[in-house]
Scaffold this active site. Structure first.
Site, PDB file in Angstrom:
ATOM      1  N   THR A 193     -51.636 -17.448 -17.503  1.00 23.91           N
ATOM      2  CA  THR A 193     -50.285 -17.805 -17.080  1.00 23.91           C
ATOM      3  C   THR A 193     -49.331 -16.763 -17.642  1.00 23.91           C
ATOM      4  O   THR A 193     -49.467 -16.330 -18.794  1.00 23.91           O
ATOM      5  CB  THR A 193     -49.933 -19.239 -17.535  1.00 23.91           C
ATOM      6  N   GLU A 342     -51.086 -25.069 -18.196  1.00 22.33           N
ATOM      7  CA  GLU A 342     -51.554 -25.623 -19.457  1.00 22.33           C
ATOM      8  C   GLU A 342     -52.097 -27.046 -19.323  1.00 22.33           C
ATOM      9  O   GLU A 342     -52.735 -27.564 -20.223  1.00 22.33           O
ATOM     10  CB  GLU A 342     -50.403 -25.631 -20.481  1.00 22.33           C
ATOM     11  N   LYS A 452     -27.025 -27.110 -25.198  1.00 26.75           N
ATOM     12  CA  LYS A 452     -26.966 -28.124 -26.245  1.00 26.75           C
ATOM     13  C   LYS A 452     -25.565 -28.148 -26.823  1.00 26.75           C
ATOM     14  O   LYS A 452     -25.181 -27.282 -27.603  1.00 26.75           O
ATOM     15  CB  LYS A 452     -28.025 -27.816 -27.310  1.00 26.75           C
ATOM     16  N   TRP A 457     -27.724 -32.830 -24.667  1.00 25.38           N
ATOM     17  CA  TRP A 457     -28.326 -31.785 -23.843  1.00 25.38           C
ATOM     18  C   TRP A 457     -27.734 -31.899 -22.446  1.00 25.38           C
ATOM     19  O   TRP A 457     -27.717 -32.980 -21.859  1.00 25.38           O
ATOM     20  CB  TRP A 457     -29.844 -31.977 -23.762  1.00 25.38           C
TER      21      TRP A 457
END
Lengths: 559, 559
Positions: A193, A342, A452, A457
């Site tokens: 990846t 993953e 942030k 967030w």
């Protein structure tokens, strides 16, 4: 860990490891007459398929492949690739599915890094190989693949130094082969990846993990009927490359269930449509671009009755509401999936429950364009910067972290990046999302792009959406920049529609008014809006926030 | 074992063990509003169910139950039993499902042998308990169960020395409980199987084995649609006791899929039928007797439309052609399953493949009355006396032996019997069968009853069938007796129909003629036929071949 009592085992007792060969064995048990089809070139039943997988195993043995050796493949989606999905791991070797879209330098890096011993390569990719061949450090044998051999009297030239052509080499082998037992944690597959920095990272999966991924996928599509799939009635055709995270694991499941499978080779719109119609394909997965191409083609209306039997899972990038609606109106059932290299990859897929299935199409579109509901057996959470879990209230943002039976346990030979991936014992996806109490996942941003501010967030994408909806705005890009009081604050680049006059303060006031009225969150209003003629983009057309951060920070902060 | 490369694991990486708690967690993921129903007394959704399972876990903790302790249950099929299926193993304890049909002495033996620490007992079984209570050596706490508490203002008297009543005790507990992680080979369940000789034998299963059994069952019914089962549309009601080999594992699967489930309590025909109709049950499993009772009841014709949505898997004893046909004609889809206590239990279940599904009803009956096709992930073989495999040609007989992910790894504290079960590394079932090349299993006999003559195995049941079809014969029993030349030869006891004259030689000649004509195998003709007024039977009405062998050997050999 609490202390428990393990089951006692008498000396002669046997319990099998979970191996890919058990999925393969199933394919002969009940419906061996069903077919696997490659374009309009080759078709075989599961008896022949199993024989060919065993021949491939013997071929690999004859080339000196032993347990733990790596066998790499560069091919379009084909029956040959499917044979490698089983034949390579079933002899205890590792299948390296090479991403043919990488640059020659990246392919070279991954092949040397994975220590590929044997390479199977379609002739279309020979130019790629020639560019790097002299620098390959571990490859001992190369097998050439060509579609020409399926034509009457067709043949292919075997380049000098190659071991031979796939079909010819197979035909020399015996079908007699007993796949050995070994540890279920044996390495089965690997691929790479690429991120924005550093070398490609090698992820890897064991037999146990791929077995469990198949069980999880089966739970989803056969058990819960998230994407209704039955071995009795469905016909599967991948339109996501097999080098791309096991084509989402469907080839393992479809083979285990001896489903009729169609492999389309190189993706050519005409061939895809022809196979879809001729073979009665009912289930595929692809990126939005391919679905869009199909939905907007003139052929779509013509073939509406056949297309209305087609179920498509979208991944790779977000399914837009427009595309979802257009597909649904054609009768195509669209679903969205989320996962990554993953994660083998399935992490979440659309599932409309008893209460949502009767909803009108527009409300379904709202749900179907989310990233789906958390997958069976996956424990997905949202985590903040301090490693604390964030509530699943459909509002709060956090980074998606996960545990589950099929997540890569590291990056090959990259101990630091591996530990970073798994910090706090949870796999960090780098994606920021909210999750509803009933497990719908809404991806909001990438962690590196989320802003942030004041302990909250804020999704840069949400602010971009908001700006885009304002009169006169053609396009917007939003990034967070350091702020002494708030930690970070949003700053925006805006491209105006032709003829519209730049008035940053007017636009800000407009947003401010919305915030005061409670229509939007007050943190959403950018500290500064800068008008630009165009927004920096990457080579694939995405907003290049890295470049914006490095090149435009000053102008954003100081006007 | 060949040498392979295991996947590398970075220190912080996590991969979960396969535990029953993961099946439970699934029940809340998508359809928490679906219901679990007990008779007409109690109904709850999966949220409540999960809360109650966690309360049960806390209750067990409060009684001092630790990992590795055994918790025994004596109850009819109920939601409480289902709570124990999850609550007990999820705290690392062992669930002992007591067979309430055993004699008090056998129950006493199994409870002491399993070292039961806590007992949950329905008040209906208190007389059984009182008979043995003073001799129990390990039980520390007893919880009483009663249906009375579900009635308005209903209550039950808690016997002296008991810990309390189940519902009252649960209501005292908190729902807060995090089930711990532990080794997937942790012992989860145990129960006892009785043979013709010796003490009951304790079989046992791990979390991993029950997880895998659930996956295998899901493959069968959701993936292959052997018995079509969908979480969207099906309603499950067991009619095989939950103490009987996990009610075939369906409660684990149905819970994982958050299927609507009905638990009927004590089997009362009227209640079963009422629940079947009222709750719209679509899937059950039972012994032939119960299906027969239902099919032959006057209510069956009346409720034909509703019954035609019912799928029933038959196990325990063979499904006869007559019953299969009667059920199919009512629209009830009947299937047969084969398994045993030692195998958790699924080994084979009816699966009609693409070629067989369109067959007319009579041909379907022939297939549906076989023991099914070999289960997903089960490696079933036929073995002769020398440990050699016998071909799967649909003719050759051999003992069924198996390997697979959910077979008991021994008998508890019975090392010799455990090794005998697993001799040659294969679990020996004691059943003699033939298997077709396409995996249909035809059970022919028990190993101790099969007649080994001239190197061939002959099914005593087949000869009994043959004799029963001859004019004048009411019933027949066949055993093998030693023979110098052939090893063994068949000998028959025959009961004639009233008024028929005994003529052993005439009957033998009749068979001999058939053999000469090639209609039957010549080995099938018994060496001697002895006419008797009745055939020795066991207490449950089966032919008692052990008694025939010991008491009638002389008369059979010498006339």
């Amino acid at each position: 860990m609490i202390t428990t009592k393990l089951i006692p085992r008498t000396a002669s007792a046997h319990e099998p490891p979970m191996l890919i060969k058990q999925l393969l064995a199933q394919s002969l048990k009940y419906e061996p007459q069903r077919e696997i089809i490659y374009r309009d070139l080759f078709r075989m039943n599961y008896v022949t398929f199993n024989g060919r997988v065993r021949k491939l195993a013997n071929l690999l043995g004859s080339l000196g492949v032993k347990g733990g050796d790596t066998v790499a493949v560069m091919d379009w989606d084909s029956h040959r690739y499917l044979e490698c999905f089983f034949g390579v791991p079933c002899v205890g070797a590792i299948l390296h599915t090479i991403n043919v879209r990488l640059s020659p330098a990246q392919i070279l890096y991954t092949m040397n890094h994975a220590e590929d011993k044997v390479l199977l390569i379609h002739e279309d990719f020979l130019p790629l190989l020639h560019a790097v061949k002299s620098q390959l450090t571990t490859v001992e044998s190369i097998i050439i693949i060509s579609d020409k051999v399926y034509a009457e009297g067709g043949s292919v030239e075997v380049p000098e130094g190659f071991a031979g052509e796939y079909e010819a080499l197979l035909s020399d082998q015996s079908e007699a082969c007993d796949f050995p037992d070994f540890d279920e944690n044996t390495w089965a597959t690997t691929f790479y990846t690429t991120g924005t920095t550093g070398n490609p990272k090698g992820v890897y999966f064991s037999h146990r993990q791929l077995f469990m991924h198949t069980m999880g996928l089966m739970s989803y599509v056969c058990g819960y009927q998230a994407v209704p799939f039955s071995a009795l009635a469905d016909v599967y055709m991948p339109i996501t490359p097999m080098f791309h995270v096991h084509a989402w694991g469907f080839p393992f499941l479809a083979t285990m269930l001896s489903t009729k499978q169609i492999y389309p080779g190189r993706y050519e719109p005409e061939m895809l449509l022809r196979l879809l119609l001729k073979e009665g394909v009912t289930l595929s997965h692809c990126v939005p671009t391919i679905l869009n191409m199909l939905v907007s083609s003139p052929a779509a209306q013509q073939f509406k009755p056949q297309l209305s039997k087609w179920k498509v899972i979208i991944g790779g990038s977000a399914l837009t509401k427009g595309l979802a609606k257009a597909a649904l109106e054609l009768g195509i059932q669209v679903y969205a999936g989320y996962g990554m290299s993953e994660t083998a990859p399935i992490m979440s897929v659309t599932y409309l429950n008893d209460l949502e299935r009767p909803l009108p199409i527009d409300e379904q579109v709202d749900l179907r364009t989310l990233a789906g509901r958390i997958s069976p057996f996956i424990d997905m959470r949202l985590m903040d910067d301090n490693g604390q879990f964030v509530p699943h209230d459909g509002q709060s943002l956090g980074e998606i972290v996960a545990r589950g039976p099929w997540l890569t346990q590291g990056y090959y030979k990259e101990p630091e990046r591996a530990e970073d991936l798994w910090r706090n014992g949870w796999l960090h996806t780098g994606d920021v999302a909210s999750i509803t109490p009933d497990n719908w996942v809404h991806i909001a941003d990438r962690t590196k792009d989320v802003i942030k501010t004041g302990g909250e967030w804020v999704s840069s994408l949400d602010i971009e959406d908001l700006l885009s909806q304002q009169a006169g705005v053609a396009e917007a890009a939003v990034i967070g920049l350091p702020d002494e009081k708030w930690g970070e604050r949003p700053y925006a680049l805006v491209v105006l529609k032709p003829g519209v006059e730049a008035a940053a303060e007017a636009l800000r006031s407009q947003l401010q008014a919305k915030a005061t009225a409670g229509e939007i969150n007050k943190w959403y209003v950018p500290d500064r809006i800068v008008f630009v003629p165009e927004i920096p983009k990457t080579s694939v057309g995405k907003i290049d926030k890295k470049r914006i951060r490095s090149e435009m920070k000053d102008v954003l902060l100081n006007g």
